[in-house]
Design a protein around this motif. Structure first.
Motif, short mmCIF file in Angstrom:
data_model
loop_
_atom_site.label_atom_id
_atom_site.label_comp_id
_atom_site.label_asym_id
_atom_site.label_seq_id
_atom_site.Cartn_x
_atom_site.Cartn_y
_atom_site.Cartn_z
N LEU A 87 1.57 -15.46 -0.28
CA LEU A 87 0.81 -15.37 0.96
C LEU A 87 -0.24 -14.27 0.97
N THR A 88 -0.37 -13.53 -0.12
CA THR A 88 -1.37 -12.47 -0.17
C THR A 88 -2.40 -12.78 -1.24
N ASP A 89 -3.54 -12.09 -1.14
CA ASP A 89 -4.54 -12.17 -2.19
C ASP A 89 -4.79 -10.76 -2.73
N ALA A 90 -5.79 -10.62 -3.59
CA ALA A 90 -6.03 -9.33 -4.25
C ALA A 90 -6.39 -8.23 -3.27
N ARG A 91 -6.85 -8.59 -2.07
CA ARG A 91 -7.27 -7.56 -1.10
C ARG A 91 -6.09 -6.97 -0.35
N ILE A 92 -4.99 -7.68 -0.21
CA ILE A 92 -3.90 -7.22 0.66
C ILE A 92 -2.54 -7.30 -0.05
N VAL A 93 -2.50 -7.01 -1.33
CA VAL A 93 -1.23 -7.09 -2.06
C VAL A 93 -0.27 -6.02 -1.53
N THR A 94 1.00 -6.38 -1.44
CA THR A 94 2.04 -5.43 -1.05
C THR A 94 2.55 -4.71 -2.29
N LEU A 95 3.42 -3.73 -2.07
CA LEU A 95 3.86 -2.90 -3.20
C LEU A 95 4.64 -3.69 -4.25
N PRO A 96 5.58 -4.59 -3.90
CA PRO A 96 6.24 -5.37 -4.95
C PRO A 96 5.27 -6.19 -5.79
N VAL A 97 4.24 -6.76 -5.15
CA VAL A 97 3.24 -7.53 -5.88
C VAL A 97 2.40 -6.61 -6.76
N GLN A 98 2.08 -5.43 -6.25
CA GLN A 98 1.32 -4.46 -7.03
C GLN A 98 2.08 -4.04 -8.28
N ILE A 99 3.40 -3.85 -8.13
CA ILE A 99 4.22 -3.49 -9.28
C ILE A 99 4.24 -4.63 -10.29
N TYR A 100 4.37 -5.86 -9.79
CA TYR A 100 4.38 -7.03 -10.69
C TYR A 100 3.06 -7.13 -11.46
N ASN A 101 1.95 -6.91 -10.79
CA ASN A 101 0.66 -6.96 -11.47
C ASN A 101 0.53 -5.88 -12.54
N SER A 102 1.21 -4.76 -12.32
CA SER A 102 1.12 -3.66 -13.28
C SER A 102 1.99 -3.90 -14.51
N ILE A 103 3.18 -4.46 -14.32
CA ILE A 103 4.09 -4.62 -15.46
C ILE A 103 3.69 -5.79 -16.36
N ARG A 104 2.75 -6.60 -15.93
CA ARG A 104 2.30 -7.70 -16.79
C ARG A 104 1.54 -7.18 -17.99
N SER A 105 0.99 -5.98 -17.91
CA SER A 105 0.27 -5.40 -19.03
C SER A 105 1.15 -4.45 -19.83
N ILE A 106 1.68 -3.39 -19.17
CA ILE A 106 2.54 -2.42 -19.84
C ILE A 106 3.40 -1.73 -18.79
N ILE A 107 4.63 -1.43 -19.17
CA ILE A 107 5.55 -0.75 -18.27
C ILE A 107 5.48 0.74 -18.54
N ALA A 125 9.01 5.58 -11.23
CA ALA A 125 8.92 6.49 -10.08
C ALA A 125 8.79 5.69 -8.78
N VAL A 126 8.02 4.61 -8.82
CA VAL A 126 7.89 3.75 -7.63
C VAL A 126 9.24 3.13 -7.29
N SER A 127 9.98 2.71 -8.30
CA SER A 127 11.31 2.13 -8.07
C SER A 127 12.24 3.15 -7.42
N VAL A 128 12.13 4.41 -7.83
CA VAL A 128 12.95 5.45 -7.23
C VAL A 128 12.60 5.62 -5.75
N VAL A 129 11.31 5.49 -5.42
CA VAL A 129 10.89 5.57 -4.02
C VAL A 129 11.57 4.47 -3.20
N PHE A 130 11.62 3.26 -3.75
CA PHE A 130 12.32 2.16 -3.08
C PHE A 130 13.80 2.51 -2.88
N ILE A 131 14.42 3.10 -3.90
CA ILE A 131 15.83 3.47 -3.81
C ILE A 131 16.04 4.51 -2.71
N VAL A 132 15.12 5.49 -2.64
CA VAL A 132 15.22 6.53 -1.61
C VAL A 132 15.09 5.92 -0.21
#
Length: 265
Positions: A210-230, A236-243
């Motif tokens: 339901l989102t596009d490149a202009r309004i991506v949420t944090l889980p989608v942003q993380i997914y877009n990042s791990i497609r290239s390199i972890i 650190a972002v995952s730890v923020v979610f845990i907190v």
């Protein structure tokens, strides 16, 4: 009486479960503090550089605030709908109560991708895709059974005589609801609201559809990042979610109590 061997077996299984559930969190936590350039456990030294990086990363910060907006919309939509639905199912004899109960099970029986595509088509027909509020509404629709069941569990414990006593004292239906019914089911409302907030914060598949490149949420942003390199900043972002999840549990314990929450489930 439990024998020593049985006690040893039970505690062994308990500790095995605790270690299995905690190990991924410990690994992510350790990897987020690494001083190296690649994600690794044990960490290569200790550093806060990756937390500084995500704090200064404009795209991650904006995605995080978008996720907060989605979670807020989801919670605001689900509180009145879930509260009234939970009260109706537990306090009144509805003609189609069985059908409604089956409907509340649909989010768990229909694959999430099917629900997401259906919601995407609906919002696309309405011409509202490209905004954040449809994502929040979609999260509320998919996860609504959680708050309905939570409120229903609290409503079952409400003595109907209390409402009758308030009405006999001259209170109208609205006053009875606000001063008797709602306070009685408030533990269920708080429990369901916090749960809806956390689920919406972590929702990925619906947000992706339901989102596009202009309004991506944090889980989608993380997914877009791990497609290239972890990299360790994702840990650190995952730890923020845990907190955030731990903060919600702490708040739940302070407002309601974990015992009431566990009984409501």
């Amino acid at each position: 009486m439990i024998s020593r061997g049985q006690r040893l077996t039970i505690w062994s299984l308990v500790w095995l479960s605790i270690i299995t559930l905690s190990l991924p969190t410990v690994v992510v936590l350790g990897a987020s503090f690494t001083a190296g350039n690649m994600i690794a456990f044990p960490p290569e030294g200790l550093s806060l550089r990756w937390y500084e990086k995500i704090a200064l990363a404009r795209d991650l910060r904006q995605a995080f605030f978008r996720s907060l907006i989605v979670a807020g919309v989801c919670t605001l939509v689900s509180i009145p709908v879930g509260t009234l639905a939970g009260l109706a199912l537990s306090r009144f004899r509805l003609r189609f109560a069985g059908v409604i109960q089956v409907y509340l099970l649909l989010p768990f029986t229909i694959p999430l991708i099917g629900s997401g595509i259906g919601l995407m088509l609906v919002f696309g027909q309405w011409g509202v895709l490209g905004s954040l509020w449809p994502v929040g509404v979609a999260c509320a629709v998919i996860n609504l059974p959680f708050i309905v069941w939570s409120v229903s569990s609290s409503a079952v414990l409400l003595d109907p005589d209390l409402e009758l006593a308030a009405q006999n004292c001259g209170a109208g239906r609205v006053q009875t609801f606000l001063y008797v019914t709602l306070p009685a089911v408030m533990p269920g409302v708080i429990t369901g609201s916090l749960l809806m907030f956390i689920l919406a914060m972590n929702e990925f598949l619906v947000s992706l559809l339901l989102t596009d490149a202009r309004i991506v949420t944090l889980p989608v942003q993380i997914y877009n990042s791990i497609r290239s390199i972890i990299t360790p900043d994702l840990a650190a972002v995952s730890v923020v979610f845990i907190v955030i999840a731990l903060a919600a549990i702490w708040l739940l314990d302070r407002l309601v109590g974990l015992e009431i929450f566990l009984k409501s489930k």
